[in-house]
Design an enzyme around this catalytic site. Sequence first.
Site, PDB file in Angstrom:
ATOM      1  N   TYR A 108      13.853 -24.050  -7.992  1.00  0.00           N
ATOM      2  CA  TYR A 108      13.446 -23.595  -9.328  1.00  0.00           C
ATOM      3  C   TYR A 108      14.044 -22.224  -9.607  1.00  0.00           C
ATOM      4  CZ  TYR A 108      10.653 -22.106 -13.296  1.00  0.00           C
ATOM      5  OH  TYR A 108      10.267 -21.659 -14.528  1.00  0.00           O
ATOM      6  N   GLU A 196      15.449 -21.683 -18.265  1.00  0.00           N
ATOM      7  CA  GLU A 196      14.822 -22.292 -17.095  1.00  0.00           C
ATOM      8  C   GLU A 196      15.707 -23.403 -16.550  1.00  0.00           C
ATOM      9  OE1 GLU A 196      11.500 -25.126 -17.418  1.00  0.00           O
ATOM     10  OE2 GLU A 196      10.334 -23.724 -16.200  1.00  0.00           O
TER      11      GLU A 196
END
Length: 385
Positions: A108, A196
Site C-alpha cells: 500500500y 493512492e
Amino acid sequence: MNIHEFQAKELIRQYQVATPDGRVATDAEDARQITKAYGGQSVVKAQIHAGGRGKGGGVKFATDPDKAAELFKQLLGMNLVTKQTGPEGRRVFTVFISNPVDIERELYLALLVDRATSRITIMASTEGGVDIEEVAEKTPEKITRVAIDPAVGMTAFQAREVAFALGLEGDAFKKSVVFLQNLYRLFVEKDCSMVEVNPLVITKTGDVTALDAKMGFDDNALFRHPDILAFRDLNEEAPEEIEASKFNLNFIKLDGTIGCMVNGAGLAMGTMDIIKYHGGSPANFLDVGGSATEDAVKNAFRIILQDKAVKGVMVNIFGGIMRCDIVAGGIVKAAKEIGITVPVVVRLEGTNVEEGKRILAESGLNLIVADGINDAAEKIVAATK
Ligand code: ADP
Ligand code: MG
C-alpha cells in the site's frame, strides 16, 4: 475533483511511474482484441470513482479473449455496489482492460495532505490490496508515515525510509525509490490532494508497478490544469452539484431532510450545527456566496427545492456584501416560478434587511419569518417534524 483509474494511470505514465499496460475498450470486440494483444488474458475493470471494486465484482480476470468480451458486456452499464459507493451503487460507463501482472507482493502506498502536520505525507504499508481503514484500525503499527518538508521536497533518504518499511531489497528497492520520487513530483506539479496506489505490486520478476491508482485534486487549483479538468466525469457527480456549479454556487448533498440556503461556508457550518442541535438533519447546503445576483439566488432556491429529500428549507443569510433584498427577490422569483410545497423559514440580517423583509411580506408567499439563527432552526425543525 476525482478521476478514474485509467486517467490516473495515463498521468502517472507521463511521470515515468510504472503501471501495467491498459486501455479503455470501446466495445466487446475491442475488449477481445486488447486481450489478444496482451497474450490472450486480461483483467477487466469497471471504472467508477470509488474503491472496493475487486470485492464488489467490478474487477474480473479474463482467461481468454472471448471471456474478456463477455466480461466487458457484463460490467458495462451494471450498477456496481462496493463498500465505498453506499447501497445505491454507481453505474459503470467505462470499462478498462489491463495487462495481467504476476503478483509477488501487494503493498500500500499513498500521498496525501495531512492536515495535522500541514504537510504532504507518504503513507505506506506492507498490507496492500486490502482496506487500509481496516489496517489503520486493527494494526496501525503496520502503517508508516513520512511527512515531507515543503521547502525541501521529498529527499532520497525519505524515499529509502519508505522502501525499507515496505521490506524491499535489491532491484525492487531501487525501483521503488524512483517510483516514489516521480509520484511526489506529479503530486506537487498537478496540485493533487490525494494519490493512492493500492496495491503497489512487486512482480515475480522484481518490478515495481501501480496496479491501481486513485487520484484527487485541489479544486481551487484546477484553473491552472486544463489537462486535469478535461478528465472531469459528470456521470460521477450529483446532478444538483453540477447544476449549482453552472451558476457558481456551491451545493453539497447531505443525507437529512432540511435544505439550507446560506451565504458563506462558515455560516453553513453554523446553520447545520444548530439544525442538528435542535434535532433536525440537513439535506444539503447551498452557499450562494458573497456576490450572487437575484437570478443566481433564484436558481439556488430552485436547486434546493428540486432535491426530493427536502421536507423544509431554512434560509439563513447574513447580509454583508450580499444584500438581503437581492436574496428576498430571488426567493420570491423562484417561488412564483416553481411554487413552494414545503415549509420555508427565512432569517435575514444585515445589509438592506428592512427592504428584504418588505419584499417577502408583500410577496403573499407563505413563508415563516424567524428572528435570529436559533429561532430559525427551532422553527424549521418543528415545521418538518
Ligand atoms: P479496487 O481497489 O477498486 O478493488 P483494484 O484495481 O485494486 O481495484 O483491483 C483489485 C484487485 O484485483 C487487486 O488487489 C489485484 O489483486 C487484482 N488486480 C487488479 N489489476 C490487476 C492486474 N492488472 N493484474 C493482476 N491482478 C490485478
Ligand atoms: Mg485498489
